[in-house]
Scaffold this active site. Sequence first.
Site, PDB file in Angstrom:
ATOM      1  CB  CYS A 131      -1.043  -0.138   1.223  1.00  0.00           C
ATOM      2  SG  CYS A 131      -0.404   0.238   2.793  1.00  0.00           S
TER       3      CYS A 131
HETATM    4  C1  RB5 Z   1      -4.130   5.094   0.589  1.00  0.00           C
HETATM    5  O1  RB5 Z   1      -4.014   6.412   0.189  1.00  0.00           O
HETATM    6  C2  RB5 Z   1      -3.120   4.877   1.707  1.00  0.00           C
HETATM    7  O2  RB5 Z   1      -3.541   5.229   3.049  1.00  0.00           O
HETATM    8  C3  RB5 Z   1      -2.929   3.468   1.707  1.00  0.00           C
HETATM    9  O3  RB5 Z   1      -2.363   2.844   0.673  1.00  0.00           O
HETATM   10  C4  RB5 Z   1      -1.772   3.043   3.035  1.00  0.00           C
HETATM   11  O4  RB5 Z   1      -0.615   3.862   3.009  1.00  0.00           O
HETATM   12  C5  RB5 Z   1      -2.315   2.699   4.126  1.00  0.00           C
HETATM   13  O5  RB5 Z   1      -1.696   2.222   4.999  1.00  0.00           O
END
Ligand code: RB5
Length: 153
Positions: free
Chosen positions: A66
């Site tokens: 993420c």
């Molecule tokens: C999404 O914008 C972001 O919050 C997600 O990808 C991640 O970093 C969450 O931990």
Amino acid sequence: MHIGIAADHGGFAMKEQLVVALKSAGHDLIDFGAKKLNATDDYPDFIIPLAQAVARGEVERGIALCGSGVGACVAANKVHGVRAALIHEHFSAHQGVEDDDMNIICLGSRVVGYAQAWELVETFIAARFSGAERHRRRLAKITAVEREVQECK
Ligand code: RB5
């Protein structure tokens, strides 16, 4: 190796690059999504299915991405049998497997660049759990907690 990969929008572009590299390296890969870039998608929708596949032994290892890697790691570790860690440096990429039998590596695509991510993934995949008694003992204590939680349900 049989590997699963998943990412939300934050990790999508890096996942796409890793998919190409993993396939070229000859790995048997399952992509749990996202299958297209959607700026409003939610990481649990992709990371939890990946984590469940790792826990069931359907894939040997997982790669979860993420933006920061944090949400992916939090979500993956909710699935019993998963040992996920957020890894952004070389030592932990192999030591986490050797000592702690880490089965999912979590990466933040807004934290590390692609070259670094690929090196971490290669290191993670090449590493093997040592099986040392002291490490098994420690992991058994974690498994015992998972069992207690299950019995409380
Ligand atoms: C999404 O914008 C972001 O919050 C997600 O990808 C991640 O970093 C969450 O931990």
